[in-house]
Write an enzyme that holds these catalytic residues in place. Structure first.
Site, PDB file in Angstrom:
ATOM      1  N   SER A 270     -42.331   8.327 -29.527  1.00  0.00           N
ATOM      2  CA  SER A 270     -42.718   9.606 -28.917  1.00  0.00           C
ATOM      3  C   SER A 270     -44.105   9.966 -29.620  1.00  0.00           C
ATOM      4  O   SER A 270     -45.106   9.259 -29.308  1.00  0.00           O
ATOM      5  CB  SER A 270     -41.702  10.692 -29.392  1.00  0.00           C
ATOM      6  N   ASP A 462     -36.245   9.079 -19.409  1.00  0.00           N
ATOM      7  CA  ASP A 462     -36.939   9.977 -20.260  1.00  0.00           C
ATOM      8  C   ASP A 462     -37.929  10.544 -19.173  1.00  0.00           C
ATOM      9  O   ASP A 462     -38.270  10.160 -18.483  1.00  0.00           O
ATOM     10  CB  ASP A 462     -37.704   9.172 -21.250  1.00  0.00           C
ATOM     11  N   HIS A 528     -35.123   8.825 -24.087  1.00  0.00           N
ATOM     12  CA  HIS A 528     -36.327   8.908 -24.830  1.00  0.00           C
ATOM     13  C   HIS A 528     -35.887   8.109 -26.011  1.00  0.00           C
ATOM     14  O   HIS A 528     -36.866   7.422 -26.753  1.00  0.00           O
ATOM     15  CB  HIS A 528     -36.599  10.344 -25.345  1.00  0.00           C
TER      16      HIS A 528
END
Length: 554
Positions: A270, A462, A528
């Site tokens: 991320s 994601d 994610h």
């Protein structure tokens, strides 16, 4: 804000603004952005509150609003015109930045037994403290936890280290970083890829797919004031954070030189799409370092906002391998609005001006995330509803509860009074420094041109840092082997995963594309947090990468 799993707090702050476009602002101020009284060309109409907030943003970076270009100020005027009340609430956060910051409270009576304290002659005032947390039973390998103290800056970084389960004398070392910005790497340790996970009753479950199967792993809480790390000072951008990480690594490898000679990789997800390129660039700028960086791995990262923002619409509208989750009308609106967002990001990229780089946060979140948020779906996994937990995963609450137990805090040497999985203040500091929209793909290009292997991997369910956007920025990255990468074949990736009978079997785990030192990997049926959804295939991925199979042909 396209942040990691544990930064929903900062994300929610922006989105609550999006749903509050109700308070009209009267444009009272006519201002010449260039500051010259005799050269007024295009007067810019903004409310006094917006001008005041922009002055604060500029001054905290040592800039003056009078020196900001007309184009940048026009962009803010347009945002205010389109979202008047929402922008007012959003910018009110700026005025509270300094007054709301409070250093973490430290525990008064915690009886940690430090088994070592280490200093380095070349870095006076830097101290590494070592505790032995093995009594907690997370793994049966050698492990250390504690702090690196940078005393002159009152910075204290918490780490937790696990040796490889295989051959720690020869296996690589891997640093893991969660994103945010402002989120603890304890999420990665206990929720994704560490040696044990936490159950609802706060007991432990052994993880056979832990990434320390064939590598020694460091989990680091950074920047300061994240997780167990603390300071009376603040770090507000990825470049400053990168300097601190290099200081940490220098002291860690000085204390443990037996690991310094081994391959060293940095991995994360991320917002680590910002952190890791900045850290790698910082590391490579030091010719006298006592360790050597072998490669970097970024999972579902945010690295090139300008390119990636274009792919929220396709992902939400059924073009990313999952059925559409918003209406055709909402898809059409995103299609119309995203180019405006990209023009704002272009201004940030071209000027690196703080006011220019803050502007896209508000507008781009409003036009790319608003409709999706209304569905109640998990931004980290398009297949699921978010649920009752603030972070969409109840396991995050279990981790926080486990780590705040007195015996755990004492065993690991934690000095803060209370552990928080995400520090919202840190995320907001990064937002209003303009860090989120600054380009970090240029760093990746330079690192590749210097010969550093780079793996970009992405779980394909994601939404917030989706696989389409990550594929797009790697395809368009300008580097030495760009043409070869763009033309390279996308192949099936077959992973070897264990069976119940102690053998392995081949599974079609995703697709892969490689040229030179760059690899892009799409991971099927993962959100994610790839190691959480696909623990076995992600372990195969990391094992092959650290073994040097950069093309995944083995």
């Amino acid at each position: 804000m396209k942040f990691s799993v544990a930064s929903v707090a900062a994300f929610s702050m922006a989105m609550s603004v999006v749903s509050a476009f109700s308070i009209p602002e009267i444009p009272l101020l006519q201002q010449n952005p260039l500051g010259g009284l005799d050269q007024v060309q295009d007067a810019i109409s903004m409310s006094p509150a917006t001008v005041s907030a922009l002055k604060d943003i500029a001054s905290s970076a040592g800039e003056r609003i009078q020196d900001v270009s007309a184009e940048i100020l026009h962009s803010w005027a347009q945002i205010e015109h389109e979202f008047p009340g929402g922008l007012k609430r959003y910018l009110q956060t700026t005025a509270q930045q300094d007054t709301r910051f409070e250093p973490k409270k430290l525990a008064a009576n915690r009886n940690t037994k430090w088994i070592a304290k280490h200093t380095m002659e070349s870095a006076p005032g830097h101290v590494l403290r070592v505790a032995d947390p093995s009594s907690l039973g997370l793994d049966d390998v050698q492990q250390y936890s504690g702090y690196v103290d940078i005393e002159e800056e009152d910075k204290h970084f918490f780490y937790w280290f696990f040796e490889s389960r295989n051959d720690p004398k020869n296996d690589p070392v891997l640093l893991w970083l969660n994103g945010g910005p402002g989120c603890s790497s304890m999420t990665g340790q206990f929720f994704e890829l560490g040696p044990s996970s936490i159950n609802e009753d706060l007991t432990l479950t052994w993880n056979p797919s832990s990434w320390n199967q064939n590598a020694s792993v460091i989990f680091l809480d950074q920047p300061v004031n994240v997780g167990f790390s603390y300071s009376s000072n603040r770090v507000k951008n990825s470049r400053a954070a990168a300097e601190d990480v290099h200081k940490f690594l220098s002291l860690f490898f000085d204390k443990f030189p037996k690991y310094a000679k081994q391959d060293f990789h940095i991995a994360g997800e991320s917002y680590a799409g910002h952190y890791i390129p900045a850290i790698a660039t910082e590391i490579q700028s030091h010719s006298d370092k006592n360790y050597n960086l072998t490669s970097i791995l970024i999972g579902n990262g945010i690295t090139d906002e300008r390119t990636q923002v274009e792919y929220y619409r396709p992902m939400a509208c059924g073009e990313g391998g999952y059925p559409a989750v918003i209406t055709p009308e909402e898809c059409d609106k995103m299609e119309r609005d995203v180019p405006k967002c990209q023009r704002l990001v272009d201004l940030c990229y071209s000027t690196n001006n703080r006011i220019a780089c803050v502007a896209p946060n508000f507008y781009c979140n409003a036009v790319t995330m608003g409709a999706y948020q209304q569905t109640g779906r998990n931004v980290y996994d398009i297949r699921e509803q978010c649920g009752d937990s603030d972070l969409c995963y109840e396991q995050e609450d279990w981790i926080t509860a486990y780590l705040n137990q007195p015996h755990v805090l004492e065993a690991i040497g934690a000095e803060v009074e209370v552990f928080e999985g995400c520090k919202n203040d840190v995320g907001i500091d990064f937002v209003f420094d303009g860090d989120h929209n600054r380009p970090f793909h240029y760093d990746v290009a330079d690192l590749l041109d210097d010969g550093l292997p780079v793996l970009i991997y992405a779980g394909d369910k994601d939404f917030i840092c989706n696989w389409l956007g990550n594929q797009a920025w790697t395809d368009t990255l300008d580097w030495t082997d760009a043409e070869s990468f763009f033309l390279a074949e996308t192949r099936n990736w077959t992973a070897q995963v264990p069976t119940k009978h102690g053998k392995t079997k081949a599974v079609h785990a995703g697709t892969v594309k490689n040229a030179g030192k760059l690899t892009y990997l799409r991971v099927f049926d993962a959100g994610h947090m790839v190691p959480f959804n696909q623990p076995e295939t992600s372990l195969d991925m990391v094992n092959r990468w650290i073994a040097g199979d950069y093309a995944f042909k083995g």
